[in-house]
Design an enzyme around this catalytic site. Sequence first.
Site, short mmCIF file in Angstrom:
data_model
loop_
_atom_site.label_atom_id
_atom_site.label_comp_id
_atom_site.label_asym_id
_atom_site.label_seq_id
_atom_site.Cartn_x
_atom_site.Cartn_y
_atom_site.Cartn_z
N TYR A 1 55.41 118.01 50.65
CA TYR A 1 56.48 118.57 49.83
C TYR A 1 57.85 118.03 50.24
CZ TYR A 1 59.29 121.86 47.16
OH TYR A 1 60.21 122.42 46.29
N LYS B 1 60.52 115.44 48.32
CA LYS B 1 61.87 115.89 47.97
C LYS B 1 62.94 115.08 48.70
CE LYS B 1 60.70 119.12 45.05
NZ LYS B 1 61.08 119.04 43.62
#
Length: 335
Positions: free
Chosen positions: A195, A199
Amino acid sequence: MSSSMSPSRRQLLLGAGAAALAASSVAGAAAQSSSGAAMGLAGKSILITGSSSGFGRLGAEHYARLGAKVFATMRNLPRPEADELRTLAEEENLDITVIEIDITSDEQVEAGVAEAEAAAGGALDVLINNAGMAMSGPIEVQDLEATKLMFDTNVFGAQRMIRAALPAMRDAGRGQIFNVTSQLGRLIIPGLGQYSPTKFALEALSEQLAYETVDKGIEVTIIQPGGYPTEIWQNAAVNSADLKERSRDPLIAAYPQLTAGMGDSGNGGGNTDPMDIPRTIAEIIMMPTGQRPLRKAVHPVATPQVPINEVSAEQQLAMLGASGYGPWLRAVLKN
């Protein structure tokens, strides 16, 4: 190029595509300055990815209620969420068009953006790359299937949308692109797999794009949400459970603290209001050209990324501010 000779961000933006902007940009700027936020979003065409739920769904409704022509995109049509949004638009007389776009599909991205541009009568005013996904588990547990899916959704999906929408924006000499990242695009929580890497990548992509397009009349803003109670957590639980199921037992056992909760449903947002995100985006859209920020941290309590954003901007300028890239950097980072 010396700083004394550097054009301002407004000059760079308003100077972009002068021929294309001659008829429209001056009039738009005058109207914006005379009425400011009271204009709402009337006349703006806005395309949002991931509009079936969460920030995307709330945003589609919010921008349309402020007068925008909204293209709410989602994958796997037909689906109940699309029918609900169409019904709401009809009941409230909102200008919302649902378009099928799976951001992992080159073909659907190209076709969906083309459909929106045709309906808008030209370049989109605003592209909001909101669609994203999460999956927990240590990096070693993240097999290539999970890794490819995460990057294809959170990074390559945004890139596909940007490449589809930018040509018309460049020709028009105007446009806004919002990329929704996360405070975890600046900081790390162990055990959240790919994740943060995705990002972080989207943060870098967005900043680079901002420098490269500022003199073309296009502004880029990175929205950095903290935790909010949206469907991303439930979807993450399903994806994480699937990953855990197909992982080898010794690998799961090697990280007991980080794998025990894989697949558990949780609420990472507490009782915060997800409407914070669409409200913030709308406020930034309504800001005068040249005054919109590169990054905006959004959360009522936790914004630990803010000092990182500030230091990053300072060091970026320290490294390249006196170079030929300086005018682009100063134009983007001054707000």
